[in-house]
Design an enzyme around this catalytic site. Structure first.
Site, PDB file in Angstrom:
ATOM      1  N   HIS A 446      -0.072   3.867  -5.141  1.00  9.64           N
ATOM      2  CA  HIS A 446       0.754   4.263  -6.285  1.00  9.64           C
ATOM      3  C   HIS A 446       1.368   3.022  -6.949  1.00  9.64           C
ATOM      4  O   HIS A 446       1.227   2.812  -8.154  1.00  9.64           O
ATOM      5  CB  HIS A 446       1.851   5.227  -5.818  1.00  9.64           C
ATOM      6  CG  HIS A 446       2.836   5.594  -6.881  1.00  9.64           C
ATOM      7  ND1 HIS A 446       2.867   6.833  -7.472  1.00  9.64           N
ATOM      8  CD2 HIS A 446       3.823   4.878  -7.490  1.00  9.64           C
ATOM      9  CE1 HIS A 446       3.817   6.864  -8.390  1.00  9.64           C
ATOM     10  NE2 HIS A 446       4.423   5.685  -8.413  1.00  9.64           N
ATOM     11  N   GLU A 447       2.022   2.202  -6.134  1.00  2.49           N
ATOM     12  CA  GLU A 447       2.677   1.018  -6.703  1.00  2.49           C
ATOM     13  C   GLU A 447       1.646   0.061  -7.289  1.00  2.49           C
ATOM     14  O   GLU A 447       1.906  -0.611  -8.289  1.00  2.49           O
ATOM     15  CB  GLU A 447       3.540   0.312  -5.651  1.00  2.49           C
ATOM     16  CG  GLU A 447       4.710   1.151  -5.120  1.00  2.49           C
ATOM     17  CD  GLU A 447       5.590   1.756  -6.204  1.00  2.49           C
ATOM     18  OE1 GLU A 447       5.657   1.204  -7.317  1.00  2.49           O
ATOM     19  OE2 GLU A 447       6.193   2.817  -5.943  1.00  2.49           O
ATOM     20  N   HIS A 450       0.959   0.629 -10.846  1.00  2.00           N
ATOM     21  CA  HIS A 450       1.890  -0.040 -11.767  1.00  2.00           C
ATOM     22  C   HIS A 450       1.525  -1.525 -11.906  1.00  2.00           C
ATOM     23  O   HIS A 450       1.642  -2.104 -12.983  1.00  2.00           O
ATOM     24  CB  HIS A 450       3.327   0.078 -11.253  1.00  2.00           C
ATOM     25  CG  HIS A 450       3.875   1.477 -11.276  1.00  2.00           C
ATOM     26  ND1 HIS A 450       3.862   2.264 -12.406  1.00  2.00           N
ATOM     27  CD2 HIS A 450       4.467   2.230 -10.312  1.00  2.00           C
ATOM     28  CE1 HIS A 450       4.424   3.443 -12.133  1.00  2.00           C
ATOM     29  NE2 HIS A 450       4.794   3.449 -10.872  1.00  2.00           N
ATOM     30  N   HIS A 453      -1.354  -1.833 -14.247  1.00  2.00           N
ATOM     31  CA  HIS A 453      -0.889  -1.559 -15.608  1.00  2.00           C
ATOM     32  C   HIS A 453      -0.223  -2.810 -16.196  1.00  2.00           C
ATOM     33  O   HIS A 453      -0.428  -3.164 -17.349  1.00  2.00           O
ATOM     34  CB  HIS A 453       0.102  -0.393 -15.543  1.00  2.00           C
ATOM     35  CG  HIS A 453       0.241   0.387 -16.810  1.00  2.00           C
ATOM     36  ND1 HIS A 453       1.114   1.432 -16.924  1.00  2.00           N
ATOM     37  CD2 HIS A 453      -0.359   0.289 -18.019  1.00  2.00           C
ATOM     38  CE1 HIS A 453       1.039   1.944 -18.145  1.00  2.00           C
ATOM     39  NE2 HIS A 453       0.155   1.263 -18.829  1.00  2.00           N
ATOM     40  N   GLU A 475       4.255   7.120 -15.267  1.00  2.00           N
ATOM     41  CA  GLU A 475       3.837   7.451 -13.903  1.00  2.00           C
ATOM     42  C   GLU A 475       2.407   8.000 -13.842  1.00  2.00           C
ATOM     43  O   GLU A 475       1.894   8.250 -12.749  1.00  2.00           O
ATOM     44  CB  GLU A 475       4.812   8.437 -13.254  1.00  2.00           C
ATOM     45  CG  GLU A 475       6.203   7.850 -12.978  1.00  2.00           C
ATOM     46  CD  GLU A 475       6.197   6.670 -12.009  1.00  2.00           C
ATOM     47  OE1 GLU A 475       5.408   6.679 -11.055  1.00  2.00           O
ATOM     48  OE2 GLU A 475       6.972   5.718 -12.234  1.00  2.00           O
ATOM     49  N   TYR A 586       8.039  13.725 -13.847  1.00  2.00           N
ATOM     50  CA  TYR A 586       7.202  13.526 -12.663  1.00  2.00           C
ATOM     51  C   TYR A 586       5.988  14.451 -12.686  1.00  2.00           C
ATOM     52  O   TYR A 586       4.853  14.014 -12.480  1.00  2.00           O
ATOM     53  CB  TYR A 586       8.013  13.758 -11.384  1.00  2.00           C
ATOM     54  CG  TYR A 586       9.084  12.721 -11.182  1.00  2.00           C
ATOM     55  CD1 TYR A 586       8.751  11.461 -10.711  1.00  2.00           C
ATOM     56  CD2 TYR A 586      10.410  12.989 -11.476  1.00  2.00           C
ATOM     57  CE1 TYR A 586       9.726  10.492 -10.530  1.00  2.00           C
ATOM     58  CE2 TYR A 586      11.393  12.030 -11.298  1.00  2.00           C
ATOM     59  CZ  TYR A 586      11.050  10.786 -10.827  1.00  2.00           C
ATOM     60  OH  TYR A 586      12.014   9.834 -10.657  1.00  2.00           O
TER      61      TYR A 586
HETATM   62 ZN   LIG Z   1       5.824   4.954  -9.801  1.00  2.00          ZN
END
Ligand SMILES: [Zn+2]
Length: 651
Positions: A446-447, A450, A453, A475, A586
């Protein structure tokens, strides 16, 4: 540009670097205001863009130290630097001279001829000024400023009450039945001999609700948990909500949500429609889920009805009974180093990039690894990634990604972006590797979404670089990454037993997926409840009372309210003006993460053509175009919620 030598960062330096950046940025702003000839992008907005870059860089060197530096003194200086940085940026839209300069510029032919990012940048500035009340008469602006200052104080008090709240229950060893030894051993001592203290902090509370067999104590602990800072914070929350509505109305919006969501993908009606489209189906599914939990409970307690303090316990018991997935057994297939390498290999192939560890990176701590990311086609280094993955005293205690340097075009060249992740995975020792629980491996991916991105951005201006998208889109590129961690084809590439090197068995993956999806309707309804509560306070005809709204909406969770509690008093999101009227985000961005992933599912989850398309259309573009258009460009069709619906059992 070389990497920062973080070994040279002292407390003094952490603060100085931000002060210097503010001085330099002020000089740039001064030059903008002083322009005497005709205004152009170059003499009016370009210096402000540069000021943004200066500040962001200074944050990456000084302010960020508040989260990760091993020395407390440097962390405090970093926190002071971070606060200065935040205040300076937040204050820009309220500056009259800046407003007048940009407003003047907006009326020139040069401004009328702008296209692309620069045009959007000007639009966003004018929007920021309008949202700050610059179009209003001076007296009204002053009133709004006063309301905002009050609101900041209330939010700070709310958060402080919550973080300083100290409560819990003292229990005997017998009353801890059901909890593992590792949990029992780390509890603090209670007041009486032989008793332990279970506090209302998450590390104590969550396992207790999941596993403690003592039902009256689960009820009692939940009562205390849901009454954290209750009296003071319900009052503060009602005051904060009232102030938000006053501000929004003075600015010409009919609700606070309308104001807050003006800069997002969704508007209040879209969120209403979204919830409306899933709630009836979810309730039908949840009814069956609840019956199964009720039946399981009646095996222990015939004739009793399942209550809010029972649900986590029986959900957890059911998972153990039906799937027998043992988190520690799964973790043996996810040694950290192998998982990181697997992540690099998979992302490398999909997005055509390579990773190389930087030797002697001069980071803020020896645990930090730094990687150069290069483009596989050109071979050029295009970005850097700092991975700070193990816990330390005083370090940021969750997992998150920060942009340390924005990718931007400057002086005719592209400045390479830098992103960092701080997480808290167990540190390996000589005898045992760091074994990630599966949910930790999901967090890592998940991180890293980012990170990609931020680092694969090709945006020219800092305002839109990397993760600077609409907040309810940001997200999606991280949640999409979680999908790969549930795919046998992906896991078989790198998930191997740390001792035997056997690949993770398919059957185990199937059970993990089934365990994840157990009671998905109940879990999703809980998310919907949080979002609805947020909207009850900030949208509609007027603010609902923070205490009553919980009782009005609790049936969304399929459980009666826990009588005598004050849910909203400890709902931390409600004290953050950047997050309120935003909890829906979310689920909202999950809809789009899942929709984007469906393209990979259709074409092969590791398909490099889809990967490159994703890199070009989503990751490279940052916030330069609206989230909906990013999605359309990548998907080649209108976005839809089919993939999301099938994941929550409604497909
Ligand atoms: Zn996140």
């Amino acid at each position: 540009m070389t990497l920062t030598d973080y070994t040279q960062i002292t407390a003094e330096r952490a603060l100085d670097v931000v002060n210097e950046a503010i001085d330099n940025a002020e000089a740039l702003l001064g030059s903008v205001i002083a322009v005497a000839d005709s205004r152009t992008y170059e003499n009016t907005l370009a210096p402000i863009d540069r000021a943004f870059v200066l500040l962001n860089d200074a944050f990456g060197v000084g302010g960020f130290m508040s989260q990760v530096h091993p020395d407390e003194e440097v962390r405090s200086a970093g926190a002071a630097a971070e606060e200065k940085y935040g205040k300076w940026l937040a204050g820009l839209a309220f500056r009259r001279d800046l407003y007048e300069a940009i407003k003047d510029y907006s009326q020139t032919d040069d401004a009328a001829a702008l296209v692309g990012e620069r045009q959007r940048n000007l639009e966003y500035w004018l929007r920021d000024f309008r949202r700050a009340g610059q179009d209003l008469p001076a007296a009204e602006r002053d009133e709004i400023e006063e309301l905002r200052n009050k609101l900041i104080e209330i939010n700070v008090a709310f958060e402080r009450n919550l973080s300083e709240w100290d409560d819990g229950i003292d229990v005997t060893a017998e009353q801890l039945a059901g909890l593992p030894d590792s949990y029992v051993e780390r509890l603090a001592k209670g007041k009486r001999e032989g008793e332990s203290r279970v506090t209302v902090t998450y590390p104590d509370y969550v396992p207790f609700m999941d596993q403690a067999q003592n039902r009256p104590l689960r009820q009692w602990l939940q009562f205390k948990f849901m009454n954290r800072a209750a009296t003071a914070n319900i009052r503060l929350l009602n005051e904060a909500v009232e102030l938000r509505w006053q501000i929004a109305r003075k600015l010409g919006y009919s609700t606070f949500a309308e104001y807050a969501m003006e800069t997002k993908m969704a508007d209040p009606k879209a969120v209403d429609d979204f919830y409306g489209s899933i709630v009836p189906g979810l309730k039908a599914l949840a009814t069956a889920e609840l019956e199964a939990l009720q039946a399981l409970m009646e095996e222990d307690l015939p004739g009793e009805e399942i209550q809010p303090w029972d649900w986590a316990y029986y959900d957890s018991a059911q998972r153990k009974r039906d799937y027998g997935v043992d988190d520690n057994e799964v973790a043996e297939y996810f040694p950290l180093e192998t998982a990181v390498q697997g992540m690099f290999d998979i992302c490398g192939d999909m997005f055509s990039i390579d990773f190389e560890e930087v030797e002697d990176p001069k980071a803020w701590h020896e645990d930090v690894s730094v990687y150069a990311i290069s483009d596989r086609v050109t071979g050029d280094v295009i970005a850097h990634y700092y991975a700070d993955l193990h816990p330390r005293p005083g370090k940021f205690s969750h997992a998150a990604c920060w942009r340390l340097r924005a990718g931007v075009e400057q002086d005719g060249a592209y400045r390479r972006p830098i992103a960092a992740v701080a997480a808290n995975f167990t540190k390996p020792t000589a005898g045992s590797p760091s074994l990630l629980k599966h949910d930790e491996a999901v967090t890592l991916f998940h991180e890293f979404g980012h990170v990609l991105h931020n680092t694969l951005t090709e945006v020219k201006l800092p305002r839109f670089s990397g993760t600077a998208t609409e907040r309810d889109f940001v997200e999606a590129p991280s949640q999409i990454m979680e999908n790969w961690m549930w795919e046998p084809e992906v896991l078989s590439r790198f998930a191997r037993h740390y001792k035997t090197a056997d690949p993770i068995p398919d059957e185990l993956i199937i059970n993990m997926v089934a365990a994840r999806d157990q009671n998905v309707a109940l879990k999703t309804l809980r998310q919907v409840f949080y979002g609805h509560y947020d909207m009850a306070l900030h949208a509609g005809d007027g603010p609902s009372d923070a205490h009553d709204a919980y009782y009005d909406l609790a049936d969304l969770t399929m459980f009666p309210p826990h009588e005598g509690t004050n849910f909203g008093a400890s709902f931390g999101h409600m004290a953050n003006d950047g997050y309120v009227a935003g909890y829906y985000g979310y689920l909202w961005s999950k809809v789009y993460g899942d929709d984007m992933f469906s393209l990979f599912e259709a074409e092969g989850v590791l398909n490099p053509d889809v990967g490159m398309r994703y890199r070009r259309e989503i990751l490279a573009k940052g916030g330069t175009i609206d989230g909906m258009d990013l999605l359309r460009n990548f998907l080649g069709r209108e976005p839809n919620s089919e993939a999301f619906l099938s994941k929550i059992g409604l497909g």
